[in-house]
Design a protein around this motif. Structure first.
Motif, PDB file in Angstrom:
ATOM      1  N   ALA A  36      54.252  37.026  39.670  1.00 26.96           N
ATOM      2  CA  ALA A  36      53.121  37.101  39.774  1.00 26.96           C
ATOM      3  C   ALA A  36      51.925  37.118  38.630  1.00 26.96           C
ATOM      4  O   ALA A  36      51.037  36.499  38.448  1.00 26.96           O
ATOM      5  CB  ALA A  36      52.394  38.402  40.785  1.00 26.96           C
ATOM      6  N   ILE A  37      52.428  38.108  37.671  1.00 23.98           N
ATOM      7  CA  ILE A  37      51.875  37.858  36.347  1.00 23.98           C
ATOM      8  C   ILE A  37      51.965  36.634  35.838  1.00 23.98           C
ATOM      9  O   ILE A  37      50.937  36.071  34.910  1.00 23.98           O
ATOM     10  CB  ILE A  37      52.737  38.982  35.402  1.00 23.98           C
ATOM     11  N   ALA A  38      53.149  35.772  35.706  1.00 21.76           N
ATOM     12  CA  ALA A  38      53.653  34.573  35.210  1.00 21.76           C
ATOM     13  C   ALA A  38      52.654  33.572  35.728  1.00 21.76           C
ATOM     14  O   ALA A  38      51.874  32.737  34.888  1.00 21.76           O
ATOM     15  CB  ALA A  38      54.763  34.316  35.225  1.00 21.76           C
ATOM     16  N   ALA A  39      52.333  33.772  37.116  1.00 22.32           N
ATOM     17  CA  ALA A  39      51.523  32.740  37.846  1.00 22.32           C
ATOM     18  C   ALA A  39      50.063  32.572  37.227  1.00 22.32           C
ATOM     19  O   ALA A  39      49.488  31.590  37.001  1.00 22.32           O
ATOM     20  CB  ALA A  39      51.659  32.626  39.328  1.00 22.32           C
ATOM     21  N   ARG A  40      49.775  33.974  37.181  1.00 14.27           N
ATOM     22  CA  ARG A  40      47.951  34.223  36.597  1.00 14.27           C
ATOM     23  C   ARG A  40      48.013  33.567  35.079  1.00 14.27           C
ATOM     24  O   ARG A  40      47.364  32.886  34.827  1.00 14.27           O
ATOM     25  CB  ARG A  40      47.659  35.469  36.909  1.00 14.27           C
ATOM     26  N   SER A  41      48.819  33.975  34.463  1.00 15.21           N
ATOM     27  CA  SER A  41      48.899  33.903  32.993  1.00 15.21           C
ATOM     28  C   SER A  41      49.136  32.239  32.668  1.00 15.21           C
ATOM     29  O   SER A  41      48.603  31.882  31.911  1.00 15.21           O
ATOM     30  CB  SER A  41      49.993  34.592  32.088  1.00 15.21           C
ATOM     31  N   HIS A  42      49.892  31.689  33.291  1.00 15.56           N
ATOM     32  CA  HIS A  42      50.318  30.338  32.933  1.00 15.56           C
ATOM     33  C   HIS A  42      48.927  29.401  33.160  1.00 15.56           C
ATOM     34  O   HIS A  42      48.615  28.569  32.335  1.00 15.56           O
ATOM     35  CB  HIS A  42      51.188  29.675  34.144  1.00 15.56           C
ATOM     36  N   LYS A  43      48.053  29.757  34.194  1.00 17.32           N
ATOM     37  CA  LYS A  43      46.757  28.935  34.146  1.00 17.32           C
ATOM     38  C   LYS A  43      46.037  29.215  33.172  1.00 17.32           C
ATOM     39  O   LYS A  43      45.167  28.227  32.677  1.00 17.32           O
ATOM     40  CB  LYS A  43      45.859  29.420  35.502  1.00 17.32           C
ATOM     41  N   GLU A  44      45.893  30.533  32.409  1.00 15.47           N
ATOM     42  CA  GLU A  44      45.230  30.704  31.357  1.00 15.47           C
ATOM     43  C   GLU A  44      45.893  29.897  30.172  1.00 15.47           C
ATOM     44  O   GLU A  44      45.033  29.432  29.126  1.00 15.47           O
ATOM     45  CB  GLU A  44      45.234  32.072  30.868  1.00 15.47           C
ATOM     46  N   VAL A  45      46.934  29.924  30.017  1.00 17.38           N
ATOM     47  CA  VAL A  45      47.769  29.307  28.863  1.00 17.38           C
ATOM     48  C   VAL A  45      47.581  27.690  28.642  1.00 17.38           C
ATOM     49  O   VAL A  45      47.534  27.362  27.704  1.00 17.38           O
ATOM     50  CB  VAL A  45      49.320  29.691  28.799  1.00 17.38           C
TER      51      VAL A  45
ATOM     52  N   GLY B 291      45.001  40.873  27.848  1.00 12.33           N
ATOM     53  CA  GLY B 291      44.946  41.087  29.159  1.00 12.33           C
ATOM     54  C   GLY B 291      46.514  40.784  29.775  1.00 12.33           C
ATOM     55  O   GLY B 291      47.017  41.595  30.572  1.00 12.33           O
ATOM     56  N   GLN B 292      47.043  39.889  29.405  1.00 15.13           N
ATOM     57  CA  GLN B 292      48.490  39.593  29.636  1.00 15.13           C
ATOM     58  C   GLN B 292      49.403  40.620  29.483  1.00 15.13           C
ATOM     59  O   GLN B 292      50.241  41.208  29.960  1.00 15.13           O
ATOM     60  CB  GLN B 292      49.013  38.189  29.130  1.00 15.13           C
ATOM     61  N   ALA B 293      49.251  41.204  28.051  1.00 15.16           N
ATOM     62  CA  ALA B 293      49.975  42.169  27.490  1.00 15.16           C
ATOM     63  C   ALA B 293      49.618  43.600  28.267  1.00 15.16           C
ATOM     64  O   ALA B 293      50.775  44.153  28.635  1.00 15.16           O
ATOM     65  CB  ALA B 293      49.621  42.577  25.996  1.00 15.16           C
ATOM     66  N   VAL B 294      48.605  43.656  28.804  1.00 12.20           N
ATOM     67  CA  VAL B 294      48.233  44.901  29.625  1.00 12.20           C
ATOM     68  C   VAL B 294      49.102  44.865  31.024  1.00 12.20           C
ATOM     69  O   VAL B 294      49.659  45.797  31.187  1.00 12.20           O
ATOM     70  CB  VAL B 294      46.606  45.023  29.995  1.00 12.20           C
TER      71      VAL B 294
ATOM     72  N   TYR C  64      40.550  36.440  35.347  1.00 15.31           N
ATOM     73  CA  TYR C  64      41.485  35.967  34.288  1.00 15.31           C
ATOM     74  C   TYR C  64      41.832  37.480  33.702  1.00 15.31           C
ATOM     75  O   TYR C  64      41.169  38.439  34.003  1.00 15.31           O
ATOM     76  CB  TYR C  64      40.406  35.315  33.098  1.00 15.31           C
ATOM     77  N   SER C  65      43.152  37.046  32.988  1.00 18.20           N
ATOM     78  CA  SER C  65      43.683  38.632  32.545  1.00 18.20           C
ATOM     79  C   SER C  65      42.613  39.247  31.624  1.00 18.20           C
ATOM     80  O   SER C  65      42.842  40.310  31.389  1.00 18.20           O
ATOM     81  CB  SER C  65      44.968  38.035  31.703  1.00 18.20           C
ATOM     82  N   GLY C  66      42.061  38.334  30.904  1.00 20.74           N
ATOM     83  CA  GLY C  66      41.176  38.790  29.655  1.00 20.74           C
ATOM     84  C   GLY C  66      39.732  39.299  30.158  1.00 20.74           C
ATOM     85  O   GLY C  66      38.855  39.440  29.543  1.00 20.74           O
ATOM     86  N   CYS C  67      39.474  39.275  31.482  1.00 25.32           N
ATOM     87  CA  CYS C  67      38.274  39.346  32.049  1.00 25.32           C
ATOM     88  C   CYS C  67      37.898  41.031  31.788  1.00 25.32           C
ATOM     89  O   CYS C  67      38.404  41.857  32.300  1.00 25.32           O
ATOM     90  CB  CYS C  67      37.985  39.122  33.406  1.00 25.32           C
ATOM     91  N   PRO C  68      37.057  41.106  30.881  1.00 25.82           N
ATOM     92  CA  PRO C  68      36.667  42.648  30.699  1.00 25.82           C
ATOM     93  C   PRO C  68      35.655  43.094  31.763  1.00 25.82           C
ATOM     94  O   PRO C  68      35.552  44.413  31.670  1.00 25.82           O
ATOM     95  CB  PRO C  68      35.754  42.369  29.173  1.00 25.82           C
ATOM     96  N   ALA C  69      35.459  42.361  32.667  1.00 30.19           N
ATOM     97  CA  ALA C  69      34.515  42.945  33.760  1.00 30.19           C
ATOM     98  C   ALA C  69      35.149  43.678  34.881  1.00 30.19           C
ATOM     99  O   ALA C  69      34.982  44.346  35.607  1.00 30.19           O
ATOM    100  CB  ALA C  69      33.743  41.887  34.287  1.00 30.19           C
ATOM    101  N   ILE C  70      36.705  43.820  34.866  1.00 28.92           N
ATOM    102  CA  ILE C  70      37.194  44.055  35.995  1.00 28.92           C
ATOM    103  C   ILE C  70      36.967  45.665  36.030  1.00 28.92           C
ATOM    104  O   ILE C  70      36.766  46.107  37.393  1.00 28.92           O
ATOM    105  CB  ILE C  70      38.768  43.941  35.957  1.00 28.92           C
ATOM    106  N   LYS C  71      36.943  46.389  35.223  1.00 32.04           N
ATOM    107  CA  LYS C  71      36.863  47.641  35.116  1.00 32.04           C
ATOM    108  C   LYS C  71      35.290  48.184  35.843  1.00 32.04           C
ATOM    109  O   LYS C  71      35.409  49.149  36.682  1.00 32.04           O
ATOM    110  CB  LYS C  71      37.010  48.502  33.889  1.00 32.04           C
ATOM    111  N   VAL C  72      34.618  47.505  35.238  1.00 34.45           N
ATOM    112  CA  VAL C  72      32.866  47.643  35.756  1.00 34.45           C
ATOM    113  C   VAL C  72      32.960  47.477  37.149  1.00 34.45           C
ATOM    114  O   VAL C  72      32.364  48.147  38.113  1.00 34.45           O
ATOM    115  CB  VAL C  72      32.120  46.560  34.986  1.00 34.45           C
ATOM    116  N   ILE C  73      33.689  46.151  37.706  1.00 38.32           N
ATOM    117  CA  ILE C  73      33.911  45.883  39.042  1.00 38.32           C
ATOM    118  C   ILE C  73      34.268  46.927  39.836  1.00 38.32           C
ATOM    119  O   ILE C  73      33.739  47.287  41.001  1.00 38.32           O
ATOM    120  CB  ILE C  73      34.550  44.450  39.205  1.00 38.32           C
TER     121      ILE C  73
END
Lengths: 167, 258
Positions: free
Chosen positions: B130-139, B55-58, A52-61
């Motif tokens: 690519a960013i949109a495809a991943r984010s869409h699943k979360e939204v 995460g999407q913002a990053v 997930y975009s918000g997965c905080p584990a990615i840096k640790v991984i």
């Protein structure tokens, strides 16, 4: 120093030892996060897809991968993130899902293509309690201790449990 | 790596940055609920959603950094720009209000994000797609969560109905901006990179009308005055307060790392 010829299998073996920091029952390979390993002479490219975009584990991984490779005598490597295609729970094998269940997490089923407004319908996916196997379970929250899981309650054994969402 | 003389690249930078700004600011707002949720499950849900959105913002900020004519890093874009250089929607910077206000703001934004990413998945720009495809699943999860709460609050008790009805009065006027198209949108739309926001507006309204109606909140009057210009850096006073908190550390200790 590298003592032997590098192969993709050897690298995958090393990566297979790295556990998911949030779910130590499974490795990052089993989670489907390791998408590819490329060997060019004595350099290694590890390609990973974050969950997930918000997965905080990615840096640790990424740090864990770097440490494991270094410990194995591999210093010439590069870790690259690949976003497309997006990570999906369909990349987990049946064995991995069984490991999750034994760990107390109801594993994800097969993902289904969702059309525009399907998400509004009250859907009741059959989520079995990982402890007693009952289907008499209830969704308590779409979100749980990590973004990838939701919270359920089993009415048969009164045990709250987490469900790894289909994604 | 200069963008001078390359209007398409400049437009792509602005486009990626505005969608990053929406999420950076809203994610920051949502994170203010951490430890203050009305119930434990909602505290966790709200902060989970904040994490996804940040995460999407990053991801978007990192891409914007690659395109930036001034070669700023993602962190520099987040922590060194002033309020007038932010191009987020006014909706995203509105205060949390009560839980109903936060939920309605989120519902408006989730429905927007849902259709935006659904279309950007097919963008001619591979990275954005690519960013949109991943984010869409979360939204999908976010929208399901906020929709259910709108229904529950609107069609709930007199108290909950009253609160979300007030939130609707307060927030509806900030939704018009979502669909304003400027030069940036036009340049990229012609290249198959951006989304046609007029098209998006129809889908958004259909979903919003359906949920608000089911929530016994009636059909909103979109004819009210809606402020304009956030994509040009026009903001409410609220943004300055957000930035003063969000950027404090980096302003006081530039480049701090830990």
């Amino acid at each position: 120093m590298v003592m032997q010829v590098l192969t993709k299998e050897k690298i995958l073996e090393i990566l297979h030892e790295i556990k998911d920091p949030e779910i130590p029952a499974v490795s990052i390979v089993e989670m489907g996060m390791v998408r590819d390993v490329e060997i060019n002479g004595n350099s290694v490219n590890v390609i990973i897809t974050p969950t997930y975009s918000g997965c905080p584990a990615i840096k640790v991984i990424e740090l864990d991968i770097a440490m494991s490779l270094k410990t194995s005598g591999i210093s010439n490597f590069n870790i690259r993130q690949k976003l497309s295609p997006p990570w999906t729970t369909d990349w987990m094998s049946d064995e991995t899902k069984e490991k999750l269940r034994k760990f107390g997490i109801a594993p994800p089923g097969k993902t289904e293509e969702m059309s525009a407004l399907d998400f509004l319908e009250e859907r009741s996916p059959e989520v079995r309690c990982p402890y007693c196997g009952s289907e008499d379970t209830e969704l308590k929250s779409e979100f749980s201790s990590t973004a990838c899981k939701s919270m359920y309650m089993c009415h048969a054994c009164s045990q709250p449990f987490e469900h790894f969402k289909c994604h | 790596m200069s963008n001078n003389g390359n209007p398409e690249r400049q437009a792509l930078f602005s486009y990626v940055l505005r969608h990053a700004d929406d999420r950076l600011i809203l994610g920051h707002r949502l994170s203010e609920w951490c430890g203050h949720g009305p119930i434990l499950e909602e505290d966790i849900a709200t902060t989970n959603i904040a994490l996804d959105i940040l995460g999407q913002a990053v991801a978007l900020l990192e891409y914007a950094s690659e395109l930036d004519p001034n070669n700023r890093s993602a962190d520099e874009l987040a922590y060194t720009r002033n309020d007038l250089q932010f191009t987020n929607l006014l909706l995203c910077e509105q205060p949390n209000g009560d839980f109903a206000g936060t939920i309605l703001r989120q519902f408006f934004f989730d429905a927007y994000s849902y259709y935006l990413f659904d279309e950007l998945k097919n963008s001619a720009d591979e990275k954005l797609a690519a960013i949109a495809a991943r984010s869409h699943k979360e939204v999908i999860y976010h929208l399901r969560h906020s929709s259910k709460w709108v229904l529950r609050l609107g069609d709930g008790t007199e108290e909950s109905h009253g609160r979300i009805a007030s939130a609707l009065d307060e927030l509806l006027r900030f939704t018009g901006q979502m669909f304003e198209m400027d030069k940036t949108d036009e340049i990229l739309l012609n290249k198959g990179i951006a989304v046609n926001l007029n098209h998006l507006k129809g889908k958004w309204r259909e979903t919003v009308d359906r949920i608000l109606n089911e929530a016994t909140l009636g059909v909103p009057d979109y004819g009210i005055h809606m402020p304009s210009g956030s994509r040009m850096g026009r903001h409410s006073e609220y943004l300055g307060y957000i930035l003063s908190q969000m950027q404090f550390l980096n302003r006081a200790y530039p480049g701090a790392e830990w």
